[in-house]
Scaffold this motif. Structure first.
Motif, PDB file in Angstrom:
ATOM      1  N   ARG A 278       5.221  -3.352   5.540  1.00 47.78           N
ATOM      2  CA  ARG A 278       5.816  -4.588   4.709  1.00 47.78           C
ATOM      3  C   ARG A 278       4.782  -5.584   4.928  1.00 47.78           C
ATOM      4  NH1 ARG A 278       8.100  -0.604   3.537  1.00 47.78           N
ATOM      5  NH2 ARG A 278      10.244  -0.264   3.115  1.00 47.78           N
ATOM      6  N   ILE A 279       4.340  -6.186   3.655  1.00 53.14           N
ATOM      7  CA  ILE A 279       3.470  -7.719   3.745  1.00 53.14           C
ATOM      8  C   ILE A 279       4.211  -8.679   4.073  1.00 53.14           C
ATOM      9  CG2 ILE A 279       2.171  -9.106   2.498  1.00 53.14           C
ATOM     10  CD1 ILE A 279       1.052  -6.923   0.991  1.00 53.14           C
ATOM     11  N   GLU A 280       3.992  -9.407   5.034  1.00 53.99           N
ATOM     12  CA  GLU A 280       4.998 -10.718   5.564  1.00 53.99           C
ATOM     13  C   GLU A 280       4.294 -11.972   4.966  1.00 53.99           C
ATOM     14  OE1 GLU A 280       7.208  -9.541   9.265  1.00 53.99           O
ATOM     15  OE2 GLU A 280       5.241  -8.766   9.539  1.00 53.99           O
ATOM     16  N   ILE A 281       3.511 -12.000   4.246  1.00 52.81           N
ATOM     17  CA  ILE A 281       2.983 -13.049   3.699  1.00 52.81           C
ATOM     18  C   ILE A 281       3.894 -14.226   3.458  1.00 52.81           C
ATOM     19  CG2 ILE A 281       1.502 -14.430   2.203  1.00 52.81           C
ATOM     20  CD1 ILE A 281      -0.117 -11.725   2.154  1.00 52.81           C
ATOM     21  N   TYR A 282       4.837 -13.908   2.642  1.00 53.26           N
ATOM     22  CA  TYR A 282       6.036 -14.776   2.113  1.00 53.26           C
ATOM     23  C   TYR A 282       7.254 -14.687   2.853  1.00 53.26           C
ATOM     24  CZ  TYR A 282       2.836 -14.178  -1.830  1.00 53.26           C
ATOM     25  OH  TYR A 282       1.526 -13.965  -2.772  1.00 53.26           O
ATOM     26  N   VAL A 283       7.287 -14.035   4.054  1.00 53.62           N
ATOM     27  CA  VAL A 283       8.251 -14.222   5.062  1.00 53.62           C
ATOM     28  C   VAL A 283       8.063 -15.580   5.919  1.00 53.62           C
ATOM     29  CG1 VAL A 283       9.442 -13.099   6.897  1.00 53.62           C
ATOM     30  CG2 VAL A 283       8.479 -11.926   5.261  1.00 53.62           C
ATOM     31  N   PRO A 284       9.235 -16.211   6.226  1.00 50.20           N
ATOM     32  CA  PRO A 284       9.032 -17.538   6.997  1.00 50.20           C
ATOM     33  C   PRO A 284       8.533 -16.886   8.343  1.00 50.20           C
ATOM     34  CG  PRO A 284      11.091 -17.587   5.955  1.00 50.20           C
ATOM     35  CD  PRO A 284      10.484 -16.142   5.560  1.00 50.20           C
ATOM     36  N   ALA A 285       7.660 -17.587   8.906  1.00 50.30           N
ATOM     37  CA  ALA A 285       7.009 -17.390  10.255  1.00 50.30           C
ATOM     38  C   ALA A 285       7.766 -16.853  11.244  1.00 50.30           C
ATOM     39  CB  ALA A 285       6.146 -18.582  10.634  1.00 50.30           C
ATOM     40  N   ALA A 286       8.860 -17.744  11.465  1.00 50.99           N
ATOM     41  CA  ALA A 286       9.962 -17.310  12.415  1.00 50.99           C
ATOM     42  C   ALA A 286      10.434 -15.666  12.288  1.00 50.99           C
ATOM     43  CB  ALA A 286      10.980 -18.425  12.881  1.00 50.99           C
ATOM     44  N   LYS A 287      10.481 -15.453  11.146  1.00 48.21           N
ATOM     45  CA  LYS A 287      11.029 -13.932  10.942  1.00 48.21           C
ATOM     46  C   LYS A 287      10.126 -12.912  10.473  1.00 48.21           C
ATOM     47  CE  LYS A 287      15.261 -16.029   8.460  1.00 48.21           C
ATOM     48  NZ  LYS A 287      15.918 -16.215   7.271  1.00 48.21           N
ATOM     49  N   ARG A 288       8.869 -13.296  10.962  1.00 48.48           N
ATOM     50  CA  ARG A 288       7.778 -12.111  10.699  1.00 48.48           C
ATOM     51  C   ARG A 288       7.965 -11.245  11.913  1.00 48.48           C
ATOM     52  NH1 ARG A 288       3.465 -16.509   9.012  1.00 48.48           N
ATOM     53  NH2 ARG A 288       4.127 -17.157   6.811  1.00 48.48           N
ATOM     54  N   VAL A 307      -2.887  -4.815  12.973  1.00 48.46           N
ATOM     55  CA  VAL A 307      -3.649  -5.966  13.435  1.00 48.46           C
ATOM     56  C   VAL A 307      -3.415  -7.443  12.709  1.00 48.46           C
ATOM     57  CG1 VAL A 307      -5.203  -5.266  15.389  1.00 48.46           C
ATOM     58  CG2 VAL A 307      -5.683  -5.275  12.955  1.00 48.46           C
ATOM     59  N   ASP A 308      -2.979  -8.516  13.088  1.00 50.60           N
ATOM     60  CA  ASP A 308      -2.805  -9.451  12.267  1.00 50.60           C
ATOM     61  C   ASP A 308      -4.001 -10.331  12.464  1.00 50.60           C
ATOM     62  OD1 ASP A 308      -2.050 -11.845  10.951  1.00 50.60           O
ATOM     63  OD2 ASP A 308      -0.609 -12.400  12.378  1.00 50.60           O
ATOM     64  N   LEU A 309      -4.962 -10.285  11.307  1.00 50.12           N
ATOM     65  CA  LEU A 309      -6.168 -11.029  11.389  1.00 50.12           C
ATOM     66  C   LEU A 309      -6.466 -12.375  10.628  1.00 50.12           C
ATOM     67  CD1 LEU A 309      -8.654  -7.612  11.361  1.00 50.12           C
ATOM     68  CD2 LEU A 309      -7.415  -8.735  13.200  1.00 50.12           C
ATOM     69  N   LYS A 310      -7.313 -12.957  11.453  1.00 45.21           N
ATOM     70  CA  LYS A 310      -7.687 -14.344  10.532  1.00 45.21           C
ATOM     71  C   LYS A 310      -8.923 -14.623  10.955  1.00 45.21           C
ATOM     72  CE  LYS A 310      -6.781 -19.343  10.576  1.00 45.21           C
ATOM     73  NZ  LYS A 310      -6.023 -20.524  11.268  1.00 45.21           N
ATOM     74  N   ALA A 311      -9.742 -14.958   9.869  1.00 45.20           N
ATOM     75  CA  ALA A 311     -11.025 -15.574  10.235  1.00 45.20           C
ATOM     76  C   ALA A 311     -11.332 -17.006  10.329  1.00 45.20           C
ATOM     77  CB  ALA A 311     -11.947 -14.914   8.789  1.00 45.20           C
ATOM     78  N   ASP A 312     -11.492 -17.359  11.613  1.00 46.07           N
ATOM     79  CA  ASP A 312     -11.711 -18.794  11.587  1.00 46.07           C
ATOM     80  C   ASP A 312     -13.057 -18.959  11.295  1.00 46.07           C
ATOM     81  OD1 ASP A 312     -11.891 -21.483  12.476  1.00 46.07           O
ATOM     82  OD2 ASP A 312     -10.558 -21.101  14.499  1.00 46.07           O
ATOM     83  N   ARG A 313     -13.571 -19.571  10.128  1.00 48.86           N
ATOM     84  CA  ARG A 313     -14.952 -19.577   9.804  1.00 48.86           C
ATOM     85  C   ARG A 313     -15.709 -20.863  10.469  1.00 48.86           C
ATOM     86  NH1 ARG A 313     -11.630 -17.609   5.737  1.00 48.86           N
ATOM     87  NH2 ARG A 313     -12.385 -15.709   4.913  1.00 48.86           N
ATOM     88  N   ALA A 314     -14.685 -21.922  10.626  1.00 50.32           N
ATOM     89  CA  ALA A 314     -15.519 -22.935  11.202  1.00 50.32           C
ATOM     90  C   ALA A 314     -15.762 -22.711  12.717  1.00 50.32           C
ATOM     91  CB  ALA A 314     -14.255 -23.931  11.130  1.00 50.32           C
ATOM     92  N   ALA A 315     -14.934 -22.137  13.583  1.00 50.53           N
ATOM     93  CA  ALA A 315     -15.274 -21.664  14.731  1.00 50.53           C
ATOM     94  C   ALA A 315     -16.253 -20.463  15.029  1.00 50.53           C
ATOM     95  CB  ALA A 315     -14.103 -21.525  15.728  1.00 50.53           C
ATOM     96  N   GLY A 316     -16.340 -19.549  13.903  1.00 49.21           N
ATOM     97  CA  GLY A 316     -17.065 -18.432  13.615  1.00 49.21           C
ATOM     98  C   GLY A 316     -16.307 -17.374  14.643  1.00 49.21           C
ATOM     99  N   VAL A 317     -14.842 -17.367  14.454  1.00 44.87           N
ATOM    100  CA  VAL A 317     -14.239 -16.357  15.390  1.00 44.87           C
ATOM    101  C   VAL A 317     -13.494 -15.458  14.421  1.00 44.87           C
ATOM    102  CG1 VAL A 317     -12.259 -16.157  17.255  1.00 44.87           C
ATOM    103  CG2 VAL A 317     -14.384 -17.969  17.310  1.00 44.87           C
TER     104      VAL A 317
END
Length: 382
Positions: A278-288, A307-317
Motif C-alpha cells: 500500500r502507498i502510505e503517502i497520504y497516511v499520517p506519519a504516526a500511522k505509517r 525500502v523507504d527512500l529519500k533523495a537528500d539532494r542538498a546533502a548529496g545523500v
C-alpha cells in the motif's frame, strides 16, 4: 533511444506523478529495466520531434506511445460524462469559457494554466470567471483530446497546446477504430505487458470498463491471441499471451517505483508475489507501517524487501529511512539491495547512501552498504 523505446514497448505506458521525494515516477520504471540511463532521452521522446510519446489518461496520467492516440479517441469522446467532476461541470455550465480557453491555447500555445488564468483574472469584470475555472476548462479539453501536453514547465506544470502542433501528422490522420476494436487492441497490449493476467489485471492496465474488457478477452481467446491458463493460488481465471516468454530462470535485481506496472495493481502484486503493498503517502506519519515513499525490491522472481527512500539532494545523500525484509527473503538480500541502492544513488547524482536504523533489514543492509563504500563518495558502474 532505441533501448528506451524497446523498454517502453514492454511497459506500454509510464505513469506520471508529481511526488519528487526520490525521483519522479515516470523515470523510475525505465531505470528499473535499463539501469542508470540518461533521463534526457525521455524528455526528448516526450517533447521533441520526432515525438514518440504523448501524455494522456492512459492509466492515470501517463506518457504513452503516440500511436495509441487513435485508440484513445473513444475515451476522449466520453468527456462529457466521464471527465472528472470539476472539469465536467465547467464544460456543462460554462461552455463559452471552455471555447475561449481553447481559442487561447490555439492562438498562444504552448501555455501553462497560469498563463491562461492570468488572462481570465484580468477580464473578470466581463466574464466573471476565476483562475480555477480556467484550469478546469483546460483539464476538460485535455480529457477530450482537444488540447494535449507539449511539455512540462520548470515547476513540472503542464504546457498545453493543440494536437496538430504536437502530434505527428500521420498519427493525426490515422482513423479512430470503433470502440470495440480499440478495446481489443488495448487489452492485447496489456496482455503483452503483463504476460499472464486476469480480466481485472487487463482492465486496470488502461483503466477500461469491465464489459468491453470481457468482450475483448473473449475475442482474443477465440482467435488464439490469449490462452486460458490456471495459476496456482489464483481464484480467478487467467490468460497467457501467446507470445509470452517462459524463461528458465530470472536473474532480476531491481527497485520498483510505487507506480511501476509490476505493482500498481495491488491485488495482482499480492497474488503473484504474496506481497501486500500500500502507498502510505497520504497516511499520517504516526500511522505509517513502512514509510512515506516505499519501493519494493525484486530479486530473481520474488519481491523480497521494501525500502523507504529519500533523495537528500542538498546533502548529496540517498537516505534509506526504513528497510524491511519479506518473510522468505534469501540471505543475499541485503548485499543485492545495497548494490542497487549504490547504482540508484549515482544515477540520481548523489554521493553516498545512508541507512537509518528502522526496520528488520536495516542492520544487515547498513553493513552491506558500508562494505561497498556507501558511506563515502560512490563510483558505481553497471
Amino acid at each position: 533511444m532505441r533501448t528506451l523505446l524497446r523498454t517502453l514497448g514492454r511497459t506500454g505506458v509510464l505513469q506520471i506523478d508529481s511526488v519528487n521525494v526520490l525521483q519522479r515516477a515516470h523515470y523510475m520504471p525505465l531505470f528499473s529495466r535499463m539501469g542508470p540511463y540518461d533521463t534526457s532521452l525521455l524528455t526528448r521522446a516526450a517533447e521533441q520531434r520526432p515525438r514518440r510519446l504523448v501524455e494522456y489518461w492512459a492509466h492515470e496520467a501517463a506518457y504513452m506511445p503516440v500511436e495509441l492516440w487513435p485508440l484513445m479517441q473513444h475515451r476522449m469522446a466520453t468527456a462529457e460524462t466521464k471527465a472528472w467532476g470539476g472539469p465536467r461541470r465547467i464544460a456543462r455550465e460554462q461552455p463559452d469559457l471552455v471555447q475561449w480557453v481553447l481559442e487561447e491555447v490555439r492562438e498562444r500555445g504552448p501555455v501553462s494554466a497560469r498563463d491562461v488564468e492570468g488572462d481570465v483574472e484580468r477580464t473578470t469584470d466581463h466574464w466573471g470567471w476565476n483562475w480555477s475555472a480556467a484550469k478546469q476548462a483546460l483539464e476538460y479539453l485535455f480529457f477530450a483530446g482537444r488540447v494535449t501536453v507539449a511539455g512540462r514547465g520548470p515547476a513540472f506544470e503542464r504546457l498545453y497546446d493543440v494536437p496538430e502542433r504536437v502530434l505527428p501528422p500521420a498519427v493525426l490522420a490515422a482513423p479512430a477504430p470503433a470502440p470495440e476494436e480499440a478495446a481489443r487492441q488495448l487489452v492485447e497490449r496489456a496482455a503483452r505487458s503483463h504476460g499472464v493476467a486476469t480480466v481485472q489485471c487487463l482492465r486496470d492496465y488502461f483503466r477500461m470498463d469491465v464489459a468491453p474488457t470481457r468482450q475483448a478477452v473473449a475475442e482474443l481467446v477465440e482467435d488464439g491471441t490469449l490462452l486460458p491458463v490456471q495459476v496456482e493460488g489464483w481464484r480467478r481465471p487467467a490468460y497467457l499471451h501467446r507470445d509470452a516468454r517462459l524463461p528458465r530462470r530470472v536473474d532480476a535485481a531491481a527497485l520498483l517505483s510505487p507506480f511501476d506496472p509490476v505493482v500498481w495493481e495491488r491485488s495482482r502484486a499480492e497474488a503473484l508475489f504474496g506481497f501486500r503493498y500500500r502507498i502510505e503517502i497520504y497516511v499520517p506519519a504516526a500511522k505509517r507501517v513502512h514509510g512515506y515513499y516505499v519501493l519494493p525490491f525484486l530479486l530473481g522472481d520474488t519481491l523480497v524487501a521494501r525500502v523507504d527512500l529519500k533523495a537528500d539532494r542538498a546533502a548529496g545523500v540517498l537516505v534509506v529511512q526504513g528497510s524491511f525484509a519479506e518473510h522468505d527473503a534469501p540471505a543475499s538480500t541485503a548485499e543485492a539491495l545495497a548494490g542497487e541502492l549504490a547504482v540508484l544513488a549515482v544515477w540520481l547524482g548523489l554521493e553516498r547512501v545512508e541507512v537509518r536504523p528502522r526496520g528488520d533489514l536495516a542492520a544487515s543492509l547498513d553493513a552491506a552498504v558500508r562494505a561497498l563504500g556507501g558511506r563515502g563518495p560512490l563510483q558505481v558502474c553497471r
